[in-house]
Design an enzyme around this catalytic site. Structure first.
Site, PDB file in Angstrom:
ATOM      1  N   SER A 132       0.866  -1.185   0.000  1.00 29.31           N
ATOM      2  CA  SER A 132       0.000   0.000   0.000  1.00 29.31           C
ATOM      3  C   SER A 132       0.897   1.227   0.000  1.00 29.31           C
ATOM      4  O   SER A 132       2.074   1.148   0.384  1.00 29.31           O
ATOM      5  CB  SER A 132      -0.847  -0.021   1.281  1.00 29.31           C
ATOM      6  OG  SER A 132      -1.452   1.235   1.517  1.00 29.31           O
ATOM      7  N   TYR A 145      -2.355  -1.333  10.421  1.00 32.02           N
ATOM      8  CA  TYR A 145      -2.244  -1.430   8.948  1.00 32.02           C
ATOM      9  C   TYR A 145      -0.934  -0.808   8.480  1.00 32.02           C
ATOM     10  O   TYR A 145      -0.176  -1.416   7.702  1.00 32.02           O
ATOM     11  CB  TYR A 145      -3.448  -0.727   8.323  1.00 32.02           C
ATOM     12  CG  TYR A 145      -3.597  -0.913   6.837  1.00 32.02           C
ATOM     13  CD1 TYR A 145      -4.275  -2.006   6.314  1.00 32.02           C
ATOM     14  CD2 TYR A 145      -3.073   0.024   5.943  1.00 32.02           C
ATOM     15  CE1 TYR A 145      -4.429  -2.168   4.938  1.00 32.02           C
ATOM     16  CE2 TYR A 145      -3.229  -0.133   4.573  1.00 32.02           C
ATOM     17  CZ  TYR A 145      -3.904  -1.232   4.073  1.00 32.02           C
ATOM     18  OH  TYR A 145      -4.045  -1.383   2.710  1.00 32.02           O
TER      19      TYR A 145
HETATM   20  N1  LIG Z   1      -8.573  -1.135  -1.449  1.00 28.23           N
HETATM   21  C1  LIG Z   1      -7.584  -0.261  -1.310  1.00 28.23           C
HETATM   22  O1  LIG Z   1      -7.770   0.952  -1.379  1.00 28.23           O
HETATM   23  C2  LIG Z   1      -6.189  -0.744  -1.108  1.00 28.23           C
HETATM   24  C3  LIG Z   1      -5.155   0.191  -1.240  1.00 28.23           C
HETATM   25  C4  LIG Z   1      -3.842  -0.235  -1.066  1.00 28.23           C
HETATM   26  C5  LIG Z   1      -3.593  -1.559  -0.753  1.00 28.23           C
HETATM   27  N2  LIG Z   1      -4.623  -2.430  -0.610  1.00 28.23           N
HETATM   28  C6  LIG Z   1      -4.293  -3.808  -0.262  1.00 28.23           C
HETATM   29  O2  LIG Z   1      -4.768  -4.661  -1.280  1.00 28.23           O
HETATM   30  C7  LIG Z   1      -5.006  -5.954  -0.723  1.00 28.23           C
HETATM   31  C8  LIG Z   1      -6.380  -6.434  -1.170  1.00 28.23           C
HETATM   32  O3  LIG Z   1      -7.351  -5.538  -0.643  1.00 28.23           O
HETATM   33  P1  LIG Z   1      -8.813  -5.346  -1.250  1.00 28.23           P
HETATM   34  O4  LIG Z   1      -9.049  -3.895  -1.295  1.00 28.23           O
HETATM   35  O5  LIG Z   1      -8.994  -6.161  -2.478  1.00 28.23           O
HETATM   36  O6  LIG Z   1      -9.681  -5.904  -0.037  1.00 28.23           O
HETATM   37  P2  LIG Z   1     -10.916  -6.888   0.009  1.00 28.23           P
HETATM   38  O7  LIG Z   1     -11.505  -6.734   1.368  1.00 28.23           O
HETATM   39  O8  LIG Z   1     -11.796  -6.710  -1.193  1.00 28.23           O
HETATM   40  O9  LIG Z   1     -10.208  -8.310  -0.112  1.00 28.23           O
HETATM   41  C9  LIG Z   1      -9.411  -8.848   0.903  1.00 28.23           C
HETATM   42  C10 LIG Z   1      -9.554 -10.343   0.873  1.00 28.23           C
HETATM   43  O10 LIG Z   1      -8.719 -10.905   1.911  1.00 28.23           O
HETATM   44  C11 LIG Z   1      -9.435 -11.987   2.459  1.00 28.23           C
HETATM   45  N3  LIG Z   1      -9.010 -12.301   3.813  1.00 28.23           N
HETATM   46  C12 LIG Z   1      -9.245 -11.556   4.926  1.00 28.23           C
HETATM   47  N4  LIG Z   1      -8.809 -12.208   6.007  1.00 28.23           N
HETATM   48  C13 LIG Z   1      -8.281 -13.387   5.577  1.00 28.23           C
HETATM   49  C14 LIG Z   1      -7.699 -14.501   6.238  1.00 28.23           C
HETATM   50  N5  LIG Z   1      -7.559 -14.545   7.567  1.00 28.23           N
HETATM   51  N6  LIG Z   1      -7.277 -15.534   5.479  1.00 28.23           N
HETATM   52  C15 LIG Z   1      -7.454 -15.526   4.121  1.00 28.23           C
HETATM   53  N7  LIG Z   1      -8.003 -14.507   3.453  1.00 28.23           N
HETATM   54  C16 LIG Z   1      -8.419 -13.447   4.169  1.00 28.23           C
HETATM   55  C17 LIG Z   1     -10.888 -11.542   2.448  1.00 28.23           C
HETATM   56  O11 LIG Z   1     -11.796 -12.648   2.581  1.00 28.23           O
HETATM   57  C18 LIG Z   1     -10.995 -10.802   1.143  1.00 28.23           C
HETATM   58  O12 LIG Z   1     -11.456 -11.640   0.093  1.00 28.23           O
HETATM   59  C19 LIG Z   1      -4.872  -5.802   0.794  1.00 28.23           C
HETATM   60  O13 LIG Z   1      -3.614  -6.273   1.222  1.00 28.23           O
HETATM   61  C20 LIG Z   1      -4.979  -4.306   0.994  1.00 28.23           C
HETATM   62  O14 LIG Z   1      -4.309  -3.886   2.157  1.00 28.23           O
HETATM   63  C21 LIG Z   1      -5.923  -2.065  -0.785  1.00 28.23           C
END
Ligand SMILES: NC(=O)c1ccc[n+]([C@@H]2O[C@H](COP(=O)([O-])OP(=O)(O)OC[C@H]3O[C@@H](n4cnc5c(N)ncnc54)[C@H](O)[C@@H]3O)[C@@H](O)[C@H]2O)c1
Length: 250
Positions: A132, A145
């Site tokens: 991130s 985070y």
């Molecule tokens: N959405 C944003 O703005 C953003 C920005 C920067 C980075 N990210 C990073 O991108 C990555 C994906 O995020 P996203 O936005 O797609 O989120 P999301 O919530 O859509 O997806 C996250 C997934 O992780 C899974 N998960 C959660 N706990 C778990 C566990 N204990 N075991 C296995 N799976 C588990 C969830 O079931 C979910 O499907 C994350 O690491 C997040 O920090 C997101």
């Protein structure tokens, strides 16, 4: 990668917004994919799915073993699973701290550890952590985070140095805010923490750090991951790959 066979990747958080897009992009690029999630979504994409709780050692080990059983090889790990908790540090629930660190820092370490021999055998192993912008800068109310994401960038740098002789690269994709359930779910928490109406949170809090005032789309992150796993990604190792719409330019 051996050009005679399809390369194989393990993608975590595969049922989520970014993970689903990564599974689809890698499928389009000719990869076999094991799509790992707490609650896998068989509709997510072309990958085989596997249920695992990646906050546990057993879950991470089982995911790697399943990929090796299924594909007989493993050329890439995409450590993408994540979650968020927004609260001031004085009120931050300690169990949530433990869970966020386990999922976003310890799981990438365990996946790399368990997959290491297979990645070395690949001859062209790739590790990508979806980190991130919060791997490089902080925001209030996100202590776990921000700590986990800064930590995973340090992990990736270390893996890059250790993997150099074995053909293993490691990078951390560092996006700004992406249009996914993870962002949509924190609008209410952000409103409470900042004392703002929910309708003001997207403009005044979420998009405030972006120089370009839009959310990224999951497909943009997925295309970058596919690039890093492809032939042109070979030169990238030990670095953050920042795609934050100008956030960290200030
Ligand atoms: N959405 C944003 O703005 C953003 C920005 C920067 C980075 N990210 C990073 O991108 C990555 C994906 O995020 P996203 O936005 O797609 O989120 P999301 O919530 O859509 O997806 C996250 C997934 O992780 C899974 N998960 C959660 N706990 C778990 C566990 N204990 N075991 C296995 N799976 C588990 C969830 O079931 C979910 O499907 C994350 O690491 C997040 O920090 C997101």
């Amino acid at each position: 990668m051996n050009a005679d066979r399809r390369p194989a990747a393990l993608v975590t958080g595969a049922a989520g917004g970014i993970g689903g897009a990564i599974v689809a992009a890698l499928g389009d690029a000719g990869w076999d994919v094991l799509a790992v999630d707490l609650r896998p979504d068989p509709e997510t994409g072309p990958g085989a799915s596997f249920a695992a709780d990646l906050t546990t050692r057993e879950g991470n080990r089982a995911a790697v073993e399943h990929a090796l059983d299924r594909f007989g090889r493993l050329d890439a790990i995409v450590a993408n699973a994540g979650m968020q908790h927004v609260a001031p540090v004085a009120d931050f629930p300690e169990d949530r701290w433990d869970a966020l660190l386990a999922l976003m820092l310890t799981s990438p370490f365990l996946l790399a550890k368990y997959a290491w021999p297979a990645l070395a055998a690949s001859g062209d192993g790739r590790i990508v952590a979806v980190a991130s912008a919060h791997a490089q800068v902080a925001s209030p109310f996100k202590s776990a985070y921000v700590s986990a994401k800064h930590g995973v960038l340090g992990l990736v740098k270390t893996l890059a140095l250790e993997g150099a002789e074995q053909g293993i690269t490691a990078t951390a994709v560092c996006p700004g805010f992406v249009r996914t359930p993870l962002v949509e779910a924190q609008i209410g928490d952000q409103a409470r923490a900042h004392g703002l109406p929910e309708e003001d949170v997207l403009r005044d809090v979420i998009l405030a750090p972006h120089a370009v005032k839009r959310l990224l789309e999951p497909e943009e992150i997925a295309a970058t991951v596919a690039f890093l796993l492809g032939p042109a990604g070979r030169a990238f190792t030990g670095v953050p790959v920042t795609m934050d719409l100008g956030w960290t330019a200030r």
